[in-house]
Design a protein around this motif. Structure first.
Motif, PDB file in Angstrom:
ATOM      1  N   ARG A 105      10.785  -5.640 -12.668  1.00 14.96           N
ATOM      2  CA  ARG A 105      11.953  -6.171 -11.988  1.00 14.96           C
ATOM      3  C   ARG A 105      13.086  -5.149 -12.124  1.00 14.96           C
ATOM      4  N   PHE A 106      13.741  -4.829 -11.022  1.00 17.17           N
ATOM      5  CA  PHE A 106      14.909  -3.945 -11.058  1.00 17.17           C
ATOM      6  C   PHE A 106      16.072  -4.663 -10.399  1.00 17.17           C
ATOM      7  N   GLN A 107      17.218  -4.622 -11.042  1.00 17.50           N
ATOM      8  CA  GLN A 107      18.401  -5.214 -10.453  1.00 17.50           C
ATOM      9  C   GLN A 107      19.627  -4.363 -10.748  1.00 17.50           C
ATOM     10  N   TYR A 108      20.539  -4.389  -9.785  1.00 17.58           N
ATOM     11  CA  TYR A 108      21.735  -3.553  -9.898  1.00 17.58           C
ATOM     12  C   TYR A 108      22.959  -4.378  -9.541  1.00 17.58           C
ATOM     13  N   LYS A 109      23.920  -4.351 -10.446  1.00 14.10           N
ATOM     14  CA  LYS A 109      25.221  -4.950 -10.174  1.00 14.10           C
ATOM     15  C   LYS A 109      26.268  -3.871 -10.404  1.00 14.10           C
ATOM     16  N   ASN A 110      26.653  -3.653 -11.648  1.00 15.19           N
ATOM     17  CA  ASN A 110      27.514  -2.521 -11.976  1.00 15.19           C
ATOM     18  C   ASN A 110      26.697  -1.333 -12.473  1.00 15.19           C
ATOM     19  N   SER A 111      25.497  -1.631 -12.924  1.00 14.78           N
ATOM     20  CA  SER A 111      24.548  -0.592 -13.348  1.00 14.78           C
ATOM     21  C   SER A 111      23.143  -1.146 -13.155  1.00 14.78           C
ATOM     22  N   GLY A 112      22.164  -0.266 -13.217  1.00 14.18           N
ATOM     23  CA  GLY A 112      20.796  -0.692 -12.988  1.00 14.18           C
ATOM     24  C   GLY A 112      20.092  -1.099 -14.268  1.00 14.18           C
ATOM     25  N   LEU A 113      19.257  -2.126 -14.173  1.00 10.50           N
ATOM     26  CA  LEU A 113      18.458  -2.591 -15.304  1.00 10.50           C
ATOM     27  C   LEU A 113      17.022  -2.795 -14.837  1.00 10.50           C
ATOM     28  N   MET A 114      16.086  -2.283 -15.637  1.00  9.83           N
ATOM     29  CA  MET A 114      14.660  -2.425 -15.319  1.00  9.83           C
ATOM     30  C   MET A 114      14.000  -3.300 -16.375  1.00  9.83           C
ATOM     31  N   SER A 115      13.251  -4.285 -15.922  1.00  9.21           N
ATOM     32  CA  SER A 115      12.519  -5.176 -16.821  1.00  9.21           C
ATOM     33  C   SER A 115      11.024  -5.016 -16.570  1.00  9.21           C
ATOM     34  N   TYR A 116      10.257  -5.122 -17.651  1.00 11.02           N
ATOM     35  CA  TYR A 116       8.804  -4.999 -17.576  1.00 11.02           C
ATOM     36  C   TYR A 116       8.194  -6.288 -18.135  1.00 11.02           C
ATOM     37  N   GLY A 117       7.233  -6.837 -17.417  1.00  8.65           N
ATOM     38  CA  GLY A 117       6.705  -8.119 -17.872  1.00  8.65           C
ATOM     39  C   GLY A 117       5.257  -8.339 -17.537  1.00  8.65           C
ATOM     40  N   GLY A 118       4.755  -9.440 -18.033  1.00 10.62           N
ATOM     41  CA  GLY A 118       3.380  -9.824 -17.760  1.00 10.62           C
ATOM     42  C   GLY A 118       3.150 -11.250 -18.195  1.00 10.62           C
ATOM     43  N   SER A 119       2.031 -11.792 -17.784  1.00  8.45           N
ATOM     44  CA  SER A 119       1.696 -13.161 -18.175  1.00  8.45           C
ATOM     45  C   SER A 119       0.185 -13.319 -18.221  1.00  8.45           C
ATOM     46  N   VAL A 120      -0.242 -14.337 -18.950  1.00  9.02           N
ATOM     47  CA  VAL A 120      -1.653 -14.727 -19.021  1.00  9.02           C
ATOM     48  C   VAL A 120      -1.727 -16.220 -18.751  1.00  9.02           C
ATOM     49  N   TRP A 128      -2.946 -26.373 -16.331  1.00 11.27           N
ATOM     50  CA  TRP A 128      -2.740 -24.933 -16.184  1.00 11.27           C
ATOM     51  C   TRP A 128      -1.716 -24.509 -17.225  1.00 11.27           C
ATOM     52  N   LEU A 129      -2.088 -23.532 -18.044  1.00  8.87           N
ATOM     53  CA  LEU A 129      -1.207 -23.025 -19.094  1.00  8.87           C
ATOM     54  C   LEU A 129      -0.888 -21.567 -18.804  1.00  8.87           C
ATOM     55  N   ASN A 130       0.367 -21.168 -19.070  1.00  7.82           N
ATOM     56  CA  ASN A 130       0.774 -19.795 -18.792  1.00  7.82           C
ATOM     57  C   ASN A 130       1.790 -19.328 -19.831  1.00  7.82           C
ATOM     58  N   GLY A 131       1.551 -18.149 -20.386  1.00 10.84           N
ATOM     59  CA  GLY A 131       2.501 -17.515 -21.291  1.00 10.84           C
ATOM     60  C   GLY A 131       3.049 -16.257 -20.646  1.00 10.84           C
ATOM     61  N   ARG A 132       4.379 -16.089 -20.648  1.00  9.13           N
ATOM     62  CA  ARG A 132       5.010 -14.979 -19.939  1.00  9.13           C
ATOM     63  C   ARG A 132       6.021 -14.276 -20.846  1.00  9.13           C
ATOM     64  N   VAL A 133       6.120 -12.959 -20.693  1.00  9.40           N
ATOM     65  CA  VAL A 133       7.079 -12.175 -21.459  1.00  9.40           C
ATOM     66  C   VAL A 133       7.733 -11.136 -20.552  1.00  9.40           C
ATOM     67  N   PHE A 134       9.039 -10.901 -20.759  1.00 12.42           N
ATOM     68  CA  PHE A 134       9.766  -9.816 -20.102  1.00 12.42           C
ATOM     69  C   PHE A 134      10.501  -9.008 -21.160  1.00 12.42           C
ATOM     70  N   LEU A 135      10.446  -7.682 -21.037  1.00 10.68           N
ATOM     71  CA  LEU A 135      11.147  -6.772 -21.934  1.00 10.68           C
ATOM     72  C   LEU A 135      12.101  -5.933 -21.091  1.00 10.68           C
ATOM     73  N   THR A 136      13.382  -5.879 -21.520  1.00 10.28           N
ATOM     74  CA  THR A 136      14.398  -5.147 -20.764  1.00 10.28           C
ATOM     75  C   THR A 136      15.119  -4.167 -21.681  1.00 10.28           C
ATOM     76  N   PRO A 137      14.833  -2.875 -21.595  1.00  8.91           N
ATOM     77  CA  PRO A 137      15.544  -1.874 -22.408  1.00  8.91           C
ATOM     78  C   PRO A 137      16.988  -1.720 -21.925  1.00  8.91           C
ATOM     79  N   ASP A 138      17.929  -1.615 -22.888  1.00  2.46           N
ATOM     80  CA  ASP A 138      19.339  -1.440 -22.539  1.00  2.46           C
ATOM     81  C   ASP A 138      20.115  -1.010 -23.777  1.00  2.46           C
ATOM     82  N   ASP A 139      20.867   0.081 -23.669  1.00  3.77           N
ATOM     83  CA  ASP A 139      21.720   0.572 -24.757  1.00  3.77           C
ATOM     84  C   ASP A 139      20.954   0.750 -26.064  1.00  3.77           C
ATOM     85  N   GLY A 140      19.771   1.302 -25.979  1.00  3.05           N
ATOM     86  CA  GLY A 140      18.997   1.562 -27.181  1.00  3.05           C
ATOM     87  C   GLY A 140      18.314   0.348 -27.771  1.00  3.05           C
TER      88      GLY A 140
END
Length: 350
Positions: free
Chosen positions: A220-235, A243-255
């Motif tokens: 996922r990429f989104q831009y407002k005042n700066s750009g942020l990229m998120s990486y995710g997945g689910s099982v 139906w069961l689903n587990g999901r995670v998103f990781l978003t790096p920002d400022d270290g």
């Protein structure tokens, strides 16, 4: 002379009875063979040929005619199936099997017609209420039109958001192209309003595996005042009606790396459009439409939310859904507030 005529008549009756018995034996054998080809080998064309041969010998054999009607349904020949069932009812108006098969066939044709509907419109209204006194309600209204094609579904969506300080519109284009044993999710969004991200791009690849398992990888990429990229997945996993689903998103920002986790469960009551849903989650997700406008501001704060909902198919063409969410949000470091969402959605297929 009379004795001779009586003997001849008796002989003819005997031969006639033997012939009828032989025909009955032959037809029973054909019925048995046709049932074997239908239920065991699934060779429907051969079963149809056997059933037709049996009816040539014995046109009034109800069981064979009913089987032929079922075979026509299985081979997508509804008009021929109706004709066979109606022939049975013409001679036996109270035949329960013929009545049941005919009713199921009519339902099947209607379901097939509904499944072939390739257009859908949807309206969703989602207000957010706050425990904090004096804070005004947020409002989010979304409408979309979707078109089902042989390559997948494509839709256009317009979102209107109203906050205490501003309002505005966001425009989205979304697609679900099909692949072998998989499909993709693509979303492009734009807004020039302060209460939305200016740009948003999302992509996921979702694949089905054996035994009801499925997996997803996405960005996922989104831009407002700066750009942020998120990486995710689910099982995900289908377990009977669940139906069961587990999901995670990781978003790096400022270290640092912001983390979002969600566990979702659905229980299907009838069709794929009828289910109860429950979700428990932490962190802010880039897919959260209600809070996405403040994604960067809430990225490193703590949050916990629980959602409960229900969706119901109404009249085969309409879907009504409701979803309630409790969100415990750290709006600034060390200070939390409770937020309450209530979403209602209506969809119509045509």
């Amino acid at each position: 002379m009379m004795k001779f005529k009586s003997a001849i008549l008796s002989l003819l009756i005997t031969f006639s009875a033997i012939n009828v018995f032989a025909q009955k034996v032959d037809v029973d054998k054909l019925l048995k063979q046709a049932l074997h080809e239908t239920n065991i080998t699934n060779n429907y064309p051969k079963a149809i040929a056997l059933a037709k041969r049996g009816l040539e010998i014995s046109p009034n054999y109800t069981d064979i005619r009913l089987l032929l009607g079922r075979l026509y349904k299985l081979t997508d020949q509804p008009d021929s199936a109706k004709m066979e069932f109606n022939k049975v009812l013409a001679k036996e108006p109270a035949n329960k099997d013929a009545i049941s098969y005919l009713k199921n066939l009519e339902n099947y044709e209607y379901e097939k017609k509904i499944a072939s509907l390739s257009n859908r419109v949807s309206v969703t209204y989602n207000p957010t209420f706050f425990e904090k006194e004096g804070k005004e309600t947020w409002n989010l209204l979304s409408v979309y039109y979707a078109r089902l094609t042989k390559y997948g579904t494509i839709l256009g969506r317009i979102n209107y958001a109203n906050r205490s300080y501003a309002d505005g519109l966001q425009y989205e284009l979304e697609a679900y192209p099909k692949h072998k044993n998989a499909y993709s999710f693509i979303n492009l969004a734009y807004s020039n309003a302060a209460i939305f991200q200016k740009y948003r791009v999302a992509y996921s690849y979702i694949r089905s595996f054996n035994n009801g398992w499925e997996g997803e990888l996405g960005v996922r990429f989104q831009y407002k005042n700066s750009g942020l990229m998120s990486y995710g997945g689910s099982v995900g996993k289908y377990l009977g009606s669940f139906w069961l689903n587990g999901r995670v998103f990781l978003t790096p920002d400022d270290g640092m790396v912001s983390q979002s986790y969600a566990l979702t469960a659905r229980y299907y009551t009838n069709t794929a459009d009828d289910y109860f849903t429950a979700m428990i989650a932490t962190g802010i997700s880039p897919d959260d439409r209600v809070r996405n406008f403040a994604f960067a501001e809430r990225l490193h704060t703590n949050s916990f939310r629980v959602s409960l909902g229900y969706q119901q198919l109404i009249g085969r063409r309409n879907i009504l859904g409701i979803l309630g969410t409790f969100n415990r949000e750290e709006y600034v470091v060390g200070k939390k507030e409770n937020e309450y969402d209530f979403a209602i959605n209506f969809q119509h297929r045509f």
